[in-house]
Enzyme design. Structure first.
Site, PDB file in Angstrom:
ATOM      1  N   THR A 462      82.914  15.602  14.505  1.00  0.00           N
ATOM      2  CA  THR A 462      82.965  16.487  14.981  1.00  0.00           C
ATOM      3  C   THR A 462      82.303  15.382  16.049  1.00  0.00           C
ATOM      4  OG1 THR A 462      81.043  18.253  15.019  1.00  0.00           O
ATOM      5  CG2 THR A 462      84.329  18.573  15.372  1.00  0.00           C
ATOM      6  N   GLU A 661      88.133  22.028  21.481  1.00  0.00           N
ATOM      7  CA  GLU A 661      89.630  22.624  21.903  1.00  0.00           C
ATOM      8  C   GLU A 661      90.007  22.287  22.880  1.00  0.00           C
ATOM      9  OE1 GLU A 661      90.560  25.288  18.712  1.00  0.00           O
ATOM     10  OE2 GLU A 661      88.723  25.858  19.422  1.00  0.00           O
TER      11      GLU A 661
END
Ligand SMILES: Cc1cc2nc3c(=O)[nH]c(=O)nc-3n(C[C@H](O)[C@H](O)[C@H](O)COP(=O)(O)OP(=O)(O)OC[C@H]3O[C@@H](n4cnc5c(N)ncnc54)[C@H](O)[C@@H]3O)c2cc1C
Lengths: 694, 328
Positions: A462, A661
């Site tokens: 990430t 998300e």
């Protein structure tokens, strides 16, 4: 909340581990050098329900290089069988197709795999039930105690309100089985030294794995160490401990040697979770002014026979739009399938898909532009909890996004045509909760003015490693180069995993608090001078008390242009744009990657992803990348994400909301809505495939 | 994967002799299909005879204007060959539409021709499959078959041949040059491949000991006006749902000659002879194209989840012909 002076935070800094990753120097779990390792290969059940009658491993055992064959007959007994996912080889029962029924340990991975193929398993097969459909028998309301949330909510009288509504819709959306499919397959190396176990493991949070493995083997947590320096994605499938990790530890114990295990892509389809199919009935009604009078979201999903797990798809509808009469429900079928787990915005991702398509349908049904309709139904407070929002940037995103995308307001499908292409545009909202977990961290200052930050955070691709270093640098008021950050090792201060978009918010808060504590300690105990041995501060940060007072969510608006070949019905998405409101953005570069990465997954979900269960065998028929399609580069054309400035003092020390998300929610709806705009056809089942009989 | 021996043949003749000595030996090209199938235990050769360097890796001009591709030529190199691109654009386009850059760098011309079906039951040894294990049954017929046959299938097998390149070669009347036990021979592609019938285990008419050395493409002047259209859900790195290879010769608004082949519809690349016949001598217009396409698909026997291929194939044929007729 601490105020936070951003200097490095916000900058588009390159990933600190980028050069290591692109040159291959970064070592992932399976690549950790371990002396004298043996290799493990799994044998999976070929029936969906029943039990193993006999296992003939003569051929496998006779093969040179085979160290051990493990079955339920000789597997070490586990100390705890509390977590059904981790009960590996403890009995002969088979609960789903692809379950682990045996394993081989050998000197090389090739011998292990070959030996596994020589093992003959005889089954007693019982009839299985693997099909989810609406109205099927055995659907039940899960017990809130077991599933950790309230499955049903009711406010007002939805049925009456729908009857008297000026306009209403009653439609059902479905999404298929979908598999997480991170690029790096799940892998574990297990290494015992006496009663202590070290695992090099691909996961989304070492502490959680440590806890589960310690419980399974009846060890003090301190005796288990989980190390995960680099992880190639997880998308939820690496957050919880899966059976193969326990198996690796078991095998290493049995053969008294380090054992390496990497799952194959095909094995991953049965062993590390997936998203349940969803069936979602949406009922919405409006008054003459285009205001919602009722909204109802009824969800049917599946779980396995061994564990109860619910895709919380209707939860988002409790919060998203204003309507006096509301209802949500979740019904569950228990099937002879592997347990579905969390995957890429569990709950919100399919839930927002249904909700945001239904909002589009409702807008056009009451002759309102889809953006105007959403703004008109913007709630003042969270209609589910009654709490005020800590900040809510949805309207700003819709307006600003519309401007940048060039949205043309409309109340009917445009059905534009450009040569052989049918062209349409669509919009949808995005949202994901902003949460935080209790976390600990320590910070040390050395006499040379460098700092060492320690926390069991994790970077699964990430950019968290980089973003956390930026946060630490600003919190310590020092240049980035002076900060050394240790993460991804359960020997470090306890932290939660990279999941629920809570990573950065939780870890960053602990780092900021630890930096403040260090500053305070230096001032009060050392008069501001660093002693020769340095100074360290350790903090434990609890839950966010303000979460009791405020409803906390990130928002966004996504816009899609869709083109459909009029002859072949091939669907392409030439333009995808997301405008987000997610508090303070910590690293503009990695954040953009996270957001457009989510949108690419949303595109994949809209057009390609689908695992097909063959009801006769109970297995996932298309279990590899040639048949399970994820968007390729050629499918992703003009894509971009931007964000509005949002100052939210309530969420955490950085004012940053999770973005892992957020990007995937709404994309599939924007694409489905654009497809309707182009064709006038409302497709409600994913993946979108335009029929030919029209 | 079963243990196996690895040998490298010096030339095709030696490879054929080596094959003859070991009944369970197989030839190895780039290995991009065979090695996968070995891992899945669908293929269990006792020995691999590497021919990737034993056969030619280049394009040669044939007297009279045709081309000859070495069996060991990599797909990437074949697609990039200047003469091939100019004379047979359909072939270069078909090659480039297949797999990915990495796979094409390894894949050989012969290996591409002989790649096996992607039917998921064929690839899963824990399931029955008549092609893999004769008389075990065909679960695909009632199961997952979205991308399987609509033409020429049998009760025993509904597999499709996955190659793109072979579809273009079929349209171009290509022949394969083979060295086998009985010496050298030339076999038209249409006779190399076969329909499944009740022997679905045989993809081709090749015998054990046969080694492909070349693919020969006869001259076809109007093939410079040819193209390949591949339809798939994903824009890249996906097998064809349906594909069309076409070449069109128009004089004074009439179809003088035409070549058409379909991919993704049958156990072999499907030469659309009925459509070709319906087109020759007729006006090069959309209505003729439609009639011809409909005539070709009249024999289709679609299944529950692949019926969409019938209209899709028809529309793709029409579209390909329209685009060809619009070319200068
Ligand atoms: C993920 C993926 C996607 C793909 N997508 C596509 C696609 O979209 N379109 C497409 O067309 N293909 C596609 N392919 C398939 C690819 O084109 C084939 O794998 C490749 O062409 C096979 O060539 P190879 O040289 O590697 O063959 P190998 O795997 O080496 O061999 C294949 C077969 O040919 C035989 N063989 C090899 N050489 C000879 C010879 N000289 N004489 C006789 N027999 C021989 C072998 O014994 C074997 O049976 C894809 C493959 C993968 C893995």
């Amino acid at each position: 909340m601490t105020t936070f002076a951003a200097k490095t935070v916000g900058a588009a800094i390159d990933r600190l581990d980028g050069p290591d990753k692109v040159t291959g120097a970064a070592r992932y779990a399976f690549e950790q050098p371990v002396a004298h390792a043996a290799y493990l290969y799994i044998v999976q059940s070929t029936i969906a329900r029943g039990h193993v009658r006999a296992i003939d491993a003569t051929g496998a055992r006779a093969l040179p290089g085979v160290v051990e064959v493990i079955t339920h007959e000789n597997a070490p007994r586990l100390a705890s069988t509390e977590d059904p996912e981790l009960v590996v080889l403890q009995s002969n029962a088979v609960a789903y197709h692809g379950q682990i029924v045996a394993a081989v340990v050998a000197e090389t991975p090739e011998v292990a795999r070959h030996a596994a193929a020589l093992i003959r398993v005889q089954y007693h097969e019982e009839p299985h039930d693997v099909e989810l459909h609406a109205g099927r028998e055995g659907l039940y309301q899960p017990d809130p105690e077991n599933v950790g949330f309230e499955p049903d909510t009711h406010h007002g009288d939805v049925e009456s309100a729908l009857k008297t509504a000026a306009a209403s819709i009653d439609v059902t959306y479905t999404t298929p089985h979908e598999h997480n499919n991170p690029m790096e397959p799940h892998a574990t190396i297990a290494l015992w030294e006496g009663d202590s176990l070290t695992l090099y493991d691909a996961n989304q949070g070492p502490h959680a794995i440590r806890g589960d493995v310690a419980t399974a083997f009846g060890l003090e947590p301190e005796r288990v160490r989980v190390i995960s320096p680099h992880v190639g994605g997880g998308f939820g499938s690496k957050l919880f401990t899966h059976g193969h990790v326990v198996l690796a530890a078991m095998a290493a114990k049995l053969v008294a040697r380090p054992v390496k295990l990497a799952l194959t892509r095909q094995q991953m389809f049965a062993l590390v979770g997936y998203r349940t199919p969803t069936i979602q009935r949406m009922r919405l009604g409006t008054d003459n002014d285009g205001r919602l009078v009722a909204i109802a979201h009824d969800v049917t999903v599946q779980t396995s026979k061994i564990e109860e797990s619910v895709e919380t798809a209707a939860v988002v509808t409790r919060m998203m739009y204003a309507a006096p009469n509301r209802r949500t429900s979740h019904r569950l079928a228990r099937l002879d399938v592997p347990t579905p787990t969390i995957m890429r915005a569990p709950g919100e991702c399919p839930g927002v898909y249904a909700l945001e398509c239904a909002m589009d349908e409702m807008a056009l049904a009451c002759e309102r532009d889809p953006i105007e309709f959403r703004i008109r139904n913007e709630p003042e407070r969270d209609p589910g909890s009654g709490k005020p929002f800590s900040s809510r940037g949805l309207v700003a995103c819709l307006r600003e996004g519309a401007q940048r995308f060039g949205w043309q307001p409309h109340t009917a499908p445009a059905k534009r045509r450009d040569g052989n292409w049918l062209v349409g545009t669509g919009v949808a909202s995005s949202t994901y909760p902003t949460r935080r977990r209790p976390t600990t961290a320590s910070v040390r200052v050395n006499t040379d003015g460098t700092y060492r930050v320690q926390i069991d955070a994790i970077d699964i691709g990430t950019g968290a490693r980089t973003a956390l270093a930026q946060i630490a640098a600003d919190a310590l008021e020092t240049p980035l180069e002076r900060v050394r950050l240790d993460i991804a090792d359960s020997a470090l201060p306890r932290a939660g995993g990279a999941g629920g978009s809570m990573g950065l918010a939780s870890w960053g808060t602990a780092i900021v608090e630890a930096a403040n504590a260090l500053r305070e300690k230096l001032r009060t105990e050392f008069a501001g001078n660093v002693p020769a041995e340095g100074v360290e501060a350790y903090v434990e940060v609890g839950r966010n008390p303000l979460a009791e007072r405020y409803s906390m969510h990130a928002f966004g608006a996504q816009f899609a242009e869709v083109r459909i070949d009029a002859d072949t019905h091939e669907i392409r998405v030439p333009r995808l744009f997301g405008m987000f409101a997610a508090g303070r953005i910590v690293n503009a570069k990695t954040a953009r990657s996270q957001l457009i990465g989510g949108m690419v997954m949303g595109l994949s979900m809209a057009l390609f992803e689908e695992t097909v269960i063959d009801k006769r065998f109970g297995h996932f028929a298309n279990h590899d990348f040639a048949e399970y399609h994820i968007a390729s580069n050629a499918d992703v054309l003009d894509i971009d994400a931007a964000w509005i400035d949002e100052d939210d003092p309530y969420v955490n020390s950085m004012g940053a909301k999770g973005i892992g998300e957020l990007g995937i929610t709404g994309t599939a709806s924007a694409i489905a809505n654009a497809l309707y705009d182009a064709t006038g056809l409302r497709l409600r089942d994913l993946p979108l495939r335009l029929p030919f009989d029209i | 994967m079963n243990p196996f021996r690895y040998e490298r043949a010096r030339d095709a003749a030696e490879a054929s002799v080596l094959l003859g000595k070991t009944p369970a030996a197989m030839l190895l090209g780039g290995g991009t299909n065979l090695v996968d199938l070995m891992r899945l235990r669908v293929a269990k050769p006792e020995a691999l005879i590497d021919v990737s360097r034993a056969t030619s890796d280049r394009v040669e001009l044939l007297p009279g204007g045709g081309l000859r591709l070495g069996a060991g030529m990599r797909n990437t190199d074949a697609a990039a060959d200047k003469t091939l691109r100019a004379r047979y654009p359909v072939l270069s386009q078909a090659l480039l539409s297949g797999a990915s850059g990495q796979i094409r760098n390894l894949a050989t011309v012969a290996g591409n021709l002989l790649q096996r079906t992607r039917c998921v039951y064929f690839q899963d040894v824990s399931k029955p499959c008549n092609k893999r294990e004769p008389a075990s049954g065909c679960p695909a017929r009632e199961g997952y078959h979205r991308n399987l046959s609509i033409l020429g299938a049998s009760d025993a097998c509904i597999a499709t041949h996955p190659s793109d390149m072979a579809v273009a070669l079929m349209a171009l009347d290509a022949r394969v040059r083979i060295i086998g036990a009985g010496g050298e021979r030339l076999v038209p592609l249409a006779e190399l491949y076969r329909l499944p019938g009740d022997e679905p285990q045989r993809d081709t008419t090749l015998q054990h000991g046969d080694v492909i050395t070349h693919v020969e493409i006869p001259p076809l002047e109007f093939a410079k006006r040819s193209r390949y259209r591949k339809v798939r859900d994903r824009a890249s790195f996906a097998f064809a749902l349906v594909s069309v290879a076409g070449a069109l010769d128009i004089r004074d608004g009439m179809v003088r000659d035409v070549r058409l082949a379909l991919g993704g519809v049958a156990h072999m690349p499907w030469r659309a002879r009925i459509a070709e016949e319906a087109l020759r001598g007729r006006p090069a217009r959309e209505d003729t194209f439609r009639e011809a396409a409909a005539a070709e698909l009249r024999a289709a026997q679609p299944l529950r989840d692949n019926a969409f291929k019938v209209p899709l194939a028809q529309r793709s044929i029409v579209r390909t012909l329209l685009e060809l007729s619009a070319e200068p």
